[in-house]
Design an enzyme around this catalytic site. Structure first.
Site, PDB file in Angstrom:
ATOM      1  N   GLY A   1     -66.607  90.287  47.738  1.00 50.95           N
ATOM      2  CA  GLY A   1     -66.216  89.231  46.797  1.00 50.95           C
ATOM      3  C   GLY A   1     -64.828  88.704  47.095  1.00 50.95           C
ATOM      4  O   GLY A   1     -64.120  88.218  46.211  1.00 50.95           O
ATOM      5  N   ALA A   2     -64.439  88.770  48.364  1.00 47.34           N
ATOM      6  CA  ALA A   2     -63.048  88.455  48.744  1.00 47.34           C
ATOM      7  C   ALA A   2     -62.746  86.963  48.706  1.00 47.34           C
ATOM      8  O   ALA A   2     -61.587  86.569  48.773  1.00 47.34           O
ATOM      9  CB  ALA A   2     -62.745  89.017  50.128  1.00 47.34           C
TER      10      ALA A   2
ATOM     11  N   VAL B   1     -74.308  90.998  48.514  1.00 42.01           N
ATOM     12  CA  VAL B   1     -74.267  92.403  48.066  1.00 42.01           C
ATOM     13  C   VAL B   1     -75.585  92.878  47.446  1.00 42.01           C
ATOM     14  O   VAL B   1     -75.772  94.075  47.262  1.00 42.01           O
ATOM     15  CB  VAL B   1     -73.107  92.673  47.064  1.00 42.01           C
ATOM     16  CG1 VAL B   1     -71.758  92.475  47.707  1.00 42.01           C
ATOM     17  CG2 VAL B   1     -73.258  91.869  45.789  1.00 42.01           C
TER      18      VAL B   1
ATOM     19  N   TYR C   1     -74.683  90.874  32.260  1.00 40.86           N
ATOM     20  CA  TYR C   1     -73.403  91.174  32.927  1.00 40.86           C
ATOM     21  C   TYR C   1     -72.782  92.434  32.339  1.00 40.86           C
ATOM     22  O   TYR C   1     -72.375  93.350  33.062  1.00 40.86           O
ATOM     23  CB  TYR C   1     -72.472  89.979  32.751  1.00 40.86           C
ATOM     24  CG  TYR C   1     -71.069  90.150  33.289  1.00 40.86           C
ATOM     25  CD1 TYR C   1     -70.786  89.947  34.643  1.00 40.86           C
ATOM     26  CD2 TYR C   1     -70.011  90.497  32.442  1.00 40.86           C
ATOM     27  CE1 TYR C   1     -69.492  90.085  35.125  1.00 40.86           C
ATOM     28  CE2 TYR C   1     -68.719  90.629  32.921  1.00 40.86           C
ATOM     29  CZ  TYR C   1     -68.459  90.423  34.264  1.00 40.86           C
ATOM     30  OH  TYR C   1     -67.183  90.568  34.745  1.00 40.86           O
TER      31      TYR C   1
ATOM     32  N   ALA D   1     -74.218  94.831  30.654  1.00 43.80           N
ATOM     33  CA  ALA D   1     -75.041  96.011  30.954  1.00 43.80           C
ATOM     34  C   ALA D   1     -74.783  96.492  32.381  1.00 43.80           C
ATOM     35  O   ALA D   1     -74.640  97.696  32.644  1.00 43.80           O
ATOM     36  CB  ALA D   1     -76.520  95.680  30.761  1.00 43.80           C
ATOM     37  N   ALA D   2     -74.705  95.545  33.297  1.00 41.59           N
ATOM     38  CA  ALA D   2     -74.466  95.916  34.695  1.00 41.59           C
ATOM     39  C   ALA D   2     -73.087  96.553  34.860  1.00 41.59           C
ATOM     40  O   ALA D   2     -72.931  97.575  35.544  1.00 41.59           O
ATOM     41  CB  ALA D   2     -74.581  94.677  35.579  1.00 41.59           C
TER      42      ALA D   2
HETATM   43  N1  LIG Z   1     -61.787  87.004  35.864  1.00 40.28           N
HETATM   44  C1  LIG Z   1     -61.891  87.871  34.861  1.00 40.28           C
HETATM   45  O1  LIG Z   1     -61.365  87.663  33.749  1.00 40.28           O
HETATM   46  C2  LIG Z   1     -62.644  89.155  35.060  1.00 40.28           C
HETATM   47  C3  LIG Z   1     -62.726  90.030  33.982  1.00 40.28           C
HETATM   48  C4  LIG Z   1     -63.407  91.229  34.144  1.00 40.28           C
HETATM   49  C5  LIG Z   1     -63.982  91.541  35.356  1.00 40.28           C
HETATM   50  N2  LIG Z   1     -63.896  90.664  36.387  1.00 40.28           N
HETATM   51  C6  LIG Z   1     -64.541  91.067  37.637  1.00 40.28           C
HETATM   52  O2  LIG Z   1     -63.636  90.918  38.715  1.00 40.28           O
HETATM   53  C7  LIG Z   1     -64.358  90.602  39.914  1.00 40.28           C
HETATM   54  C8  LIG Z   1     -63.775  89.349  40.548  1.00 40.28           C
HETATM   55  O3  LIG Z   1     -63.830  88.297  39.603  1.00 40.28           O
HETATM   56  P1  LIG Z   1     -63.113  86.867  39.831  1.00 40.28           P
HETATM   57  O4  LIG Z   1     -62.537  86.464  38.548  1.00 40.28           O
HETATM   58  O5  LIG Z   1     -62.275  86.906  41.061  1.00 40.28           O
HETATM   59  O6  LIG Z   1     -64.410  85.963  40.045  1.00 40.28           O
HETATM   60  P2  LIG Z   1     -64.815  84.972  41.206  1.00 40.28           P
HETATM   61  O7  LIG Z   1     -66.059  84.278  40.755  1.00 40.28           O
HETATM   62  O8  LIG Z   1     -63.645  84.146  41.603  1.00 40.28           O
HETATM   63  O9  LIG Z   1     -65.169  85.971  42.388  1.00 40.28           O
HETATM   64  C9  LIG Z   1     -66.396  86.612  42.500  1.00 40.28           C
HETATM   65  C10 LIG Z   1     -66.828  86.530  43.949  1.00 40.28           C
HETATM   66  O10 LIG Z   1     -68.071  87.241  44.085  1.00 40.28           O
HETATM   67  C11 LIG Z   1     -68.860  86.515  44.995  1.00 40.28           C
HETATM   68  N3  LIG Z   1     -70.271  86.817  44.851  1.00 40.28           N
HETATM   69  C12 LIG Z   1     -71.129  86.405  43.875  1.00 40.28           C
HETATM   70  N4  LIG Z   1     -72.375  86.815  44.149  1.00 40.28           N
HETATM   71  C13 LIG Z   1     -72.307  87.515  45.321  1.00 40.28           C
HETATM   72  C14 LIG Z   1     -73.269  88.189  46.122  1.00 40.28           C
HETATM   73  N5  LIG Z   1     -74.583  88.204  45.798  1.00 40.28           N
HETATM   74  N6  LIG Z   1     -72.838  88.804  47.256  1.00 40.28           N
HETATM   75  C15 LIG Z   1     -71.530  88.749  47.614  1.00 40.28           C
HETATM   76  N7  LIG Z   1     -70.585  88.124  46.904  1.00 40.28           N
HETATM   77  C16 LIG Z   1     -70.978  87.513  45.764  1.00 40.28           C
HETATM   78  C17 LIG Z   1     -68.577  85.047  44.690  1.00 40.28           C
HETATM   79  O11 LIG Z   1     -68.942  84.202  45.774  1.00 40.28           O
HETATM   80  C18 LIG Z   1     -67.086  85.071  44.412  1.00 40.28           C
HETATM   81  O12 LIG Z   1     -66.339  84.767  45.555  1.00 40.28           O
HETATM   82  C19 LIG Z   1     -65.814  90.445  39.492  1.00 40.28           C
HETATM   83  O13 LIG Z   1     -66.511  91.645  39.751  1.00 40.28           O
HETATM   84  C20 LIG Z   1     -65.718  90.200  38.004  1.00 40.28           C
HETATM   85  O14 LIG Z   1     -66.897  90.567  37.321  1.00 40.28           O
HETATM   86  C21 LIG Z   1     -63.237  89.488  36.271  1.00 40.28           C
END
Ligand SMILES: NC(=O)c1ccc[n+]([C@@H]2O[C@H](COP(=O)([O-])OP(=O)(O)OC[C@H]3O[C@@H](n4cnc5c(N)ncnc54)[C@H](O)[C@@H]3O)[C@@H](O)[C@H]2O)c1
Length: 247
Positions: A15-16, A65, A154, A156-157
């Protein structure tokens, strides 16, 4: 926060291409780490590569993923470019607004597949490459603790990720530590997509009175992968400005 490159020389981040994943890549690249960055979105991954310092040692590879086969392909890339791996950060995630009455089988499976299966497949595939003293950091969510209206799959996961982390911590000890970060409201697109009223109400309920930044989550990852966290495994660190204190 200080960085500890000695223990995080070879780092894999899923998810970089996302905002938090990118902030993590910046932190580790600045500390001189060698990085393998993966994401479903190959175009954005290339953009991320171009925004990181030219001298940084970075390999990018497309990665869905939700596929065990794709995770194995990533492991092959990592073996080739890194040999062993010191830190794995499972950051890929999908935050979809899904009202309970409209969640069909496809939507449910998609959310579980990205947010939970993806963590398991990634760690399982990279396990043979994990160096002695390595660290896995899974990115769950406050939603995984409290649940989340309109984001049931989300939440639940992410709740599953919390438990998965504790199982993996026991399975991989003492070779590898496995910890979890649960971000709260972080100033990224995920949170900007929430309706204004809900976002403002959550900020008002946050003792520190603001959104967090992607960099503040990245700093905690750097800590968890460092020798400063050498006796921590199976733990969850909340990065939410105290929002968790309000039920
Ligand atoms: N932003 C927030 O407030 C927040 C809060 C709690 C948790 N999170 C968690 O932090 C992590 C990063 O979040 P973010 O805010 O940077 O979101 P983001 O949407 O900017 O980044 C998520 C990344 O995951 C990638 N992704 C999605 N489906 C994918 C797949 N099938 N295979 C590979 N990559 C995939 C996307 O392309 C994206 O680049 C996530 O796991 C999110 O659930 C974020």
């Amino acid at each position: 926060m200080s960085t500890h490159p000695a223990q995080s020389e070879r780092v894999v981040i899923t998810g970089a291409a996302g905002e938090i994943g990118f902030a993590m890549a910046q932190r580790y690249a600045a500390a001189g780490a060698r990085l393998v960055l993966t994401d479903l979105n190959a175009t954005r991954l290339d953009e991320v590569r171009n925004r990181l310092p030219a001298h940084a040692r970075i390999t990018v590879t497309a990665h869905d993923v939700t596929s065990m086969e794709a995770a194995r392909a990533v492991a092959t890339v990592c073996e080739h470019h890194l040999g062993q791996v010191d830190t794995v950060i499972c950051c890929a995630g999908l935050y979809e607004e899904l009202h309970l009455e409209t969640v069909d089988e496809t939507a449910w499976r998609r959310s579980l597949a990205v947010n939970l299966d993806g963590v398991f497949y990634t760690v399982q595939a990279l396990r043979p490459l994990l160096a002695k003293g390595s660290a896995v950091i899974n990115i769950a969510s406050l939603a995984g603790h409290r649940g989340s209206v309109s984001h049931t799959p989300y939440a639940a996961a992410k709740g599953g990720v919390l438990t998965l982390t504790r199982s993996l911590a026991q399975e991989l000890a003492p070779h590898t530590r496995v910890n979890n970060i649960s971000p709260g409201l972080i100033d990224t697109g995920m949170v900007r997509a929430l309706d204004t009223g809900r976002r403002e109400a959550m900020i008002a309920a946050t003792p520190l009175g603001r959104l967090g930044s992607a960099e503040e989550v990245a700093d905690v990852a750097v800590f968890l992968s460092s020798p400063a966290a050498a006796f921590m495994t199976g733990e969850t660190l909340q990065v939410n400005g105290g929002l968790y204190l309000h039920s």
